[in-house]
Design a protein around this motif. Structure first.
Motif, PDB file in Angstrom:
ATOM      1  N   ARG A  28     -11.444  -3.083   1.741  1.00 52.03           N
ATOM      2  CA  ARG A  28     -12.355  -3.577   2.782  1.00 52.03           C
ATOM      3  C   ARG A  28     -12.591  -5.061   2.565  1.00 52.03           C
ATOM      4  NH1 ARG A  28     -17.867  -4.418   3.197  1.00 52.03           N
ATOM      5  NH2 ARG A  28     -18.667  -4.191   5.308  1.00 52.03           N
TER       6      ARG A  28
ATOM      7  N   ALA B 189       0.845  -1.192   0.000  1.00 51.24           N
ATOM      8  CA  ALA B 189       0.000   0.000   0.000  1.00 51.24           C
ATOM      9  C   ALA B 189       0.882   1.245   0.000  1.00 51.24           C
ATOM     10  CB  ALA B 189      -0.894  -0.005   1.226  1.00 51.24           C
TER      11      ALA B 189
ATOM     12  N   GLY C 287      -0.851   6.673   2.944  1.00 56.76           N
ATOM     13  CA  GLY C 287      -2.171   7.280   3.009  1.00 56.76           C
ATOM     14  C   GLY C 287      -3.262   6.446   2.365  1.00 56.76           C
ATOM     15  N   GLU C 288      -2.920   5.348   1.731  1.00 59.22           N
ATOM     16  CA  GLU C 288      -3.917   4.503   1.080  1.00 59.22           C
ATOM     17  C   GLU C 288      -4.473   3.506   2.092  1.00 59.22           C
ATOM     18  OE1 GLU C 288      -4.215   1.257  -2.535  1.00 59.22           O
ATOM     19  OE2 GLU C 288      -2.445   2.483  -2.326  1.00 59.22           O
ATOM     20  N   ARG C 289      -5.786   3.396   2.133  1.00 60.10           N
ATOM     21  CA  ARG C 289      -6.417   2.440   3.042  1.00 60.10           C
ATOM     22  C   ARG C 289      -6.480   1.082   2.356  1.00 60.10           C
ATOM     23  NH1 ARG C 289     -11.469   4.661   6.205  1.00 60.10           N
ATOM     24  NH2 ARG C 289     -11.062   2.640   7.108  1.00 60.10           N
ATOM     25  N   PRO C 290      -6.301   0.021   3.120  1.00 59.13           N
ATOM     26  CA  PRO C 290      -6.413  -1.304   2.512  1.00 59.13           C
ATOM     27  C   PRO C 290      -7.846  -1.576   2.066  1.00 59.13           C
ATOM     28  CG  PRO C 290      -6.091  -1.472   4.883  1.00 59.13           C
ATOM     29  CD  PRO C 290      -5.960  -0.026   4.520  1.00 59.13           C
TER      30      PRO C 290
END
Length: 73
Positions: A45, A37, A40-43
Motif C-alpha cells: 500500500r 509480485a 495472488g500477492e497484492r502490491p
C-alpha cells in the motif's frame, strides 16, 4: 561523482572483464528493488487514504490562513 568513482574503479581494474564487472555492480539497482509480485500477492500500500488527504488539506489551509493573517491574494 559517479563518473569519478567509475574512473577510479576503471584505473584499478586489471582487464576489460573486470572493468565490465565493476561497472555492472556500480550501476546495478539496489537489492530488493523491482522484485516482481508473485501470483495472488497484492502490491504494498502506498499513498494516503481520502481521510488522511482531507486532514492534511485542512491543516495546510489553517497554516496558510495563519501565515497570511487572513489576507487573500
Amino acid at each position: 561523482m559517479i563518473a569519478a568513482a567509475e574512473a577510479a574503479i576503471d584505473a584499478s581494474a586489471k582487464d576489460d572483464q573486470e572493468r565490465a564487472r565493476n561497472r555492472a555492480r556500480l550501476y546495478a539497482p539496489p537489492k530488493g528493488y523491482g522484485r516482481p509480485a508473485t501470483a495472488g500477492e497484492r502490491p504494498a500500500r502506498t499513498g494516503m487514504s481520502l481521510d488522511e488527504v482531507q486532514a492534511m488539506m485542512a491543516s495546510v489551509a489553517a497554516e496558510d490562513a495563519q501565515l497570511n493573517g487572513g489576507r487573500n491574494g
